[in-house]
Enzyme design. Sequence first.
Site, PDB file in Angstrom:
ATOM      1  N   TRP A 102       0.838  -1.213   0.000  1.00 24.40           N
ATOM      2  CA  TRP A 102       0.000   0.000   0.000  1.00 24.40           C
ATOM      3  C   TRP A 102       0.860   1.244   0.000  1.00 24.40           C
ATOM      4  O   TRP A 102       0.536   2.231  -0.674  1.00 24.40           O
ATOM      5  CB  TRP A 102      -0.990  -0.027   1.169  1.00 24.40           C
ATOM      6  CG  TRP A 102      -1.893  -1.216   1.065  1.00 24.40           C
ATOM      7  CD1 TRP A 102      -1.930  -2.294   1.887  1.00 24.40           C
ATOM      8  CD2 TRP A 102      -2.851  -1.478   0.019  1.00 24.40           C
ATOM      9  NE1 TRP A 102      -2.856  -3.204   1.430  1.00 24.40           N
ATOM     10  CE2 TRP A 102      -3.431  -2.733   0.291  1.00 24.40           C
ATOM     11  CE3 TRP A 102      -3.267  -0.769  -1.118  1.00 24.40           C
ATOM     12  CZ2 TRP A 102      -4.413  -3.301  -0.534  1.00 24.40           C
ATOM     13  CZ3 TRP A 102      -4.239  -1.335  -1.936  1.00 24.40           C
ATOM     14  CH2 TRP A 102      -4.798  -2.579  -1.636  1.00 24.40           C
ATOM     15  N   ASP A 172      -2.039   6.662   6.509  1.00 25.29           N
ATOM     16  CA  ASP A 172      -3.039   5.736   5.994  1.00 25.29           C
ATOM     17  C   ASP A 172      -3.362   4.779   7.143  1.00 25.29           C
ATOM     18  O   ASP A 172      -2.560   3.914   7.482  1.00 25.29           O
ATOM     19  CB  ASP A 172      -2.460   4.985   4.785  1.00 25.29           C
ATOM     20  CG  ASP A 172      -3.408   3.911   4.257  1.00 25.29           C
ATOM     21  OD1 ASP A 172      -4.465   3.681   4.863  1.00 25.29           O
ATOM     22  OD2 ASP A 172      -3.062   3.299   3.220  1.00 25.29           O
ATOM     23  N   LYS A 196     -12.804  -2.074   7.025  1.00 29.60           N
ATOM     24  CA  LYS A 196     -12.162  -2.980   7.979  1.00 29.60           C
ATOM     25  C   LYS A 196     -12.698  -2.708   9.385  1.00 29.60           C
ATOM     26  O   LYS A 196     -13.359  -3.561   9.956  1.00 29.60           O
ATOM     27  CB  LYS A 196     -10.653  -2.813   7.932  1.00 29.60           C
ATOM     28  CG  LYS A 196     -10.119  -3.062   6.517  1.00 29.60           C
ATOM     29  CD  LYS A 196      -8.673  -2.713   6.385  1.00 29.60           C
ATOM     30  CE  LYS A 196      -8.244  -2.528   4.954  1.00 29.60           C
ATOM     31  NZ  LYS A 196      -8.446  -3.698   4.112  1.00 29.60           N
TER      32      LYS A 196
HETATM   33  N1  PMP Z   1      -4.248   1.095   2.481  1.00 31.81           N
HETATM   34  C1  PMP Z   1      -4.272   0.011   3.267  1.00 31.81           C
HETATM   35  C2  PMP Z   1      -3.379  -0.047   4.468  1.00 31.81           C
HETATM   36  C3  PMP Z   1      -5.128  -1.053   2.952  1.00 31.81           C
HETATM   37  O1  PMP Z   1      -5.155  -2.148   3.707  1.00 31.81           O
HETATM   38  C4  PMP Z   1      -5.959  -0.954   1.814  1.00 31.81           C
HETATM   39  C5  PMP Z   1      -6.968  -2.016   1.428  1.00 31.81           C
HETATM   40  N2  PMP Z   1      -6.793  -3.265   1.812  1.00 31.81           N
HETATM   41  C6  PMP Z   1      -5.870   0.190   1.012  1.00 31.81           C
HETATM   42  C7  PMP Z   1      -5.021   1.197   1.386  1.00 31.81           C
HETATM   43  C8  PMP Z   1      -6.712   0.342  -0.224  1.00 31.81           C
HETATM   44  O2  PMP Z   1      -7.994   0.646   0.157  1.00 31.81           O
HETATM   45  P1  PMP Z   1      -9.199   0.757  -0.874  1.00 31.81           P
HETATM   46  O3  PMP Z   1      -9.484  -0.622  -1.367  1.00 31.81           O
HETATM   47  O4  PMP Z   1     -10.290   1.337  -0.011  1.00 31.81           O
HETATM   48  O5  PMP Z   1      -8.782   1.678  -1.972  1.00 31.81           O
END
Ligand code: PMP
Length: 360
Positions: A102, A172, A196
Amino acid sequence: MERVYNFSAGPSTLPEAVLEKASEQMLNYEGSGMSVMEMSHRSPVYKSIIDEAEASLRQLMSIPDNYKVLFLQGGASTQFAMIPLNLMTGSGKADYINTGAWSKKAIAEAKKTGEVNVLASSEDTTFTYIPKLRQSTFTKDADYFFITSNNTIYGTKFKELPDTGDVPIVADMSSNILSEEINVADYGVIFAGAQKNMGPAGVTLVIIREDLVGRAGDNVPTMLNYETHTKAASMFNTPPTYSIYVCGLVFKWLLERGGIKAMEATNRAKAALLYDYLDGSDFYRGTVVKEDRSLMNIPFVSLSEELDAAFIKGAGAKGLVSLKGHRSVGGMRASIYNAMPTAGVEALVAYMKEFEAENR
Ligand code: PMP
């Protein structure tokens, strides 16, 4: 089929009491004669839903008055672009720490806007730790400093925030928001996808310090400018009304259970059940260095890939589902967010013991 213990990394398990409440209110929300899904987002009844959700969140996180709360769309992934588009407007530079997939996505997106300095990375060991930071390497005039506070795939977590002086920290928090007490004032921007620890997919929470709003250039698309959404109180266009409503129910559920402090104590106890067992076993192994372990996502492996596959299959038969690790790590991953009851973790540990006894 009965309800299972769902260890999915996201979308993930929600509190049963919240699902029951939503189901009670499905056809007729508080005498309005309609479902929340069917309401105009401009109606007074919906306004009270979104206002209450924000008020509950502010209370839970003690959000200071100089921070705006936004309910946006596009997932956390859209924030990877919105952050640089809105904030990389001073020196045009930003510091990032690479703690996994991420972070890498956030870095790639920021590079489209400005100069990105990746100060540290744990890629050398497939992100099994949080790299040590040296303040002397921080960019003095950076527009912001970006971290992924909890790394969903690898199960690592920042336990200490770097001292960045006047440089705002952007975090994030998709996979650890509301899991532990934090001081919002330590951050410039906090963002998180809801799916989550907050509610259904479709809404992304952004908590942003007021002075960081209004910095985007004229070339930034309207929908990607934070100012558009702060001015319209998340109502510039149709917000994800139902997802926000469910988040509001989750926030109330947390408040009723004693808020984040109480949740954090439960989360620590739940994670300890699993980590203590892993530490005492020579059959399973946690994949993260001890000092950087997450309370939310716990990856582990057994003695072989074959045993891992058998473990996951056997777990499913016992109603312990979505335990397969991310393809980049392999093995198993138990995501034990706020809504995972202690009984779910106890059932997992009991199964681990049983599987170990049968397969060693
Ligand atoms: N950042 C983190 C730490 C994540 O775990 C995730 C999704 N698993 C995301 C960003 C991406 O999120 P989204 O699918 O809402 O774009």
